[in-house]
Write an enzyme that holds these catalytic residues in place. Structure first.
Site, short mmCIF file in Angstrom:
data_model
loop_
_atom_site.label_atom_id
_atom_site.label_comp_id
_atom_site.label_asym_id
_atom_site.label_seq_id
_atom_site.Cartn_x
_atom_site.Cartn_y
_atom_site.Cartn_z
N ASP A 1 0.74 -1.23 -0.05
CA ASP A 1 0.04 -0.10 -0.07
C ASP A 1 1.11 1.25 0.03
O ASP A 1 2.15 1.11 -0.25
CB ASP A 1 -1.10 -0.08 1.14
N CYS B 1 2.94 -3.44 3.96
CA CYS B 1 1.98 -2.23 4.45
C CYS B 1 2.48 -1.63 5.77
O CYS B 1 3.95 -1.86 6.10
CB CYS B 1 0.63 -2.86 4.49
N GLY B 2 1.84 -1.22 6.59
CA GLY B 2 2.55 -0.14 7.68
C GLY B 2 2.85 -1.34 8.75
O GLY B 2 4.18 -1.02 9.28
N THR B 3 2.18 -2.19 8.85
CA THR B 3 2.57 -3.16 10.08
C THR B 3 2.70 -4.67 9.43
O THR B 3 3.43 -5.63 9.95
CB THR B 3 1.47 -3.49 11.01
N GLY C 1 -2.32 -6.05 7.63
CA GLY C 1 -3.48 -5.95 6.88
C GLY C 1 -3.22 -6.82 5.61
O GLY C 1 -4.13 -7.48 4.95
N HIS D 1 9.17 -24.88 8.00
CA HIS D 1 7.80 -25.79 8.36
C HIS D 1 6.45 -25.60 7.86
O HIS D 1 5.92 -26.44 7.89
CB HIS D 1 7.86 -25.53 9.95
N ASN D 2 6.46 -24.18 7.46
CA ASN D 2 5.04 -23.98 6.99
C ASN D 2 4.95 -23.67 5.57
O ASN D 2 4.06 -23.48 4.97
CB ASN D 2 4.58 -22.73 7.68
N HIS E 1 5.98 -32.28 8.57
CA HIS E 1 5.55 -30.77 8.14
C HIS E 1 4.35 -30.67 6.90
O HIS E 1 3.71 -29.91 6.94
CB HIS E 1 6.52 -29.72 7.91
N ARG F 1 0.99 -31.58 7.91
CA ARG F 1 0.40 -30.44 8.58
C ARG F 1 -0.02 -29.14 7.55
O ARG F 1 -1.04 -28.61 7.79
CB ARG F 1 1.25 -29.89 9.69
C1 RB5 Z 1 -2.49 2.45 6.59
O1 RB5 Z 1 -2.65 3.49 7.41
C2 RB5 Z 1 -2.33 1.15 7.42
O2 RB5 Z 1 -3.40 0.67 8.14
C3 RB5 Z 1 -1.69 -0.28 6.57
O3 RB5 Z 1 -0.62 0.26 5.90
C4 RB5 Z 1 -1.36 -1.31 7.36
O4 RB5 Z 1 -0.59 -0.95 8.43
C5 RB5 Z 1 -2.63 -2.08 7.74
O5 RB5 Z 1 -2.50 -3.22 8.44
#
Ligand code: RB5
Length: 141
Positions: A8, A65-67, A70, A98-99, A133, A136
């Site tokens: 994103d 993405c940010g984290t 998502g 393993h996965n 593995h 599974r």
């Molecule tokens: C965007 O603001 C943020 O929500 C997205 O990059 C991500 O971290 C979502 O999981």
């Protein structure tokens, strides 16, 4: 290796850096967007990379993405995708061994680019061990 990559707007800069990094190592990278820092929606790109992997347009996928959360959830909605979000190399390596993960998600707000490269290297250099593995992983489907 053929690798599909997507992000994103938050992951855009890291996605571009990882693309260049992978191409520098001889991989063929298909960039499925986004192509600017204009705000957009991570499910679009998680799905696009997932479809590239399950459609055999790419062997593996990398999403940012940010984290990483998502976009990994989005990728995992496609049957046949096993996406993992990682912020350190150990889990990235084991997720392959393993996965048999086929999509790697990274959070651009969580890790810096040099750690991201180490995570990518650990993931790409690991191989699925099969054996106990495999049973599974098959259960996941
Ligand atoms: C965007 O603001 C943020 O929500 C997205 O990059 C991500 O971290 C979502 O999981």
């Amino acid at each position: 290796m053929k690798i599909a990559i997507g992000s994103d707007h938050v992951g855009y800069a890291m996605k571009n850096e990882l693309k260049a990094y992978l191409e520098g190592k001889g991989h063929t990278v298909t960039d499925l967007g986004t192509h600017s820092e204009v705000r957009t929606d991570y499910p679009v790109y998680g799905k696009a990379v997932a479809k590239a992997v399950t459609g055999n347009d790419a062997q593996l996928g990398i999403v940012v993405c940010g984290t990483g959360v998502g976009i990994s959830i989005a990728a995992n909605k496609t049957w046949g995708v096993r996406a993992v979000v990682c912020s350190e190399p150990y889990s990235a390596m084991l997720s392959r061994q393993h996965n048999n993960t086929n999509v790697l998600a990274i959070g651009a707000r969580v890790v810096g680019i040099e750690l991201a490269k180490m995570i990518v290297d650990a993931w790409l250099n690991a191989e699925f061990e099969g054996g106990r593995h495999l049973h599974r992983v098959n259960m996941l489907e």
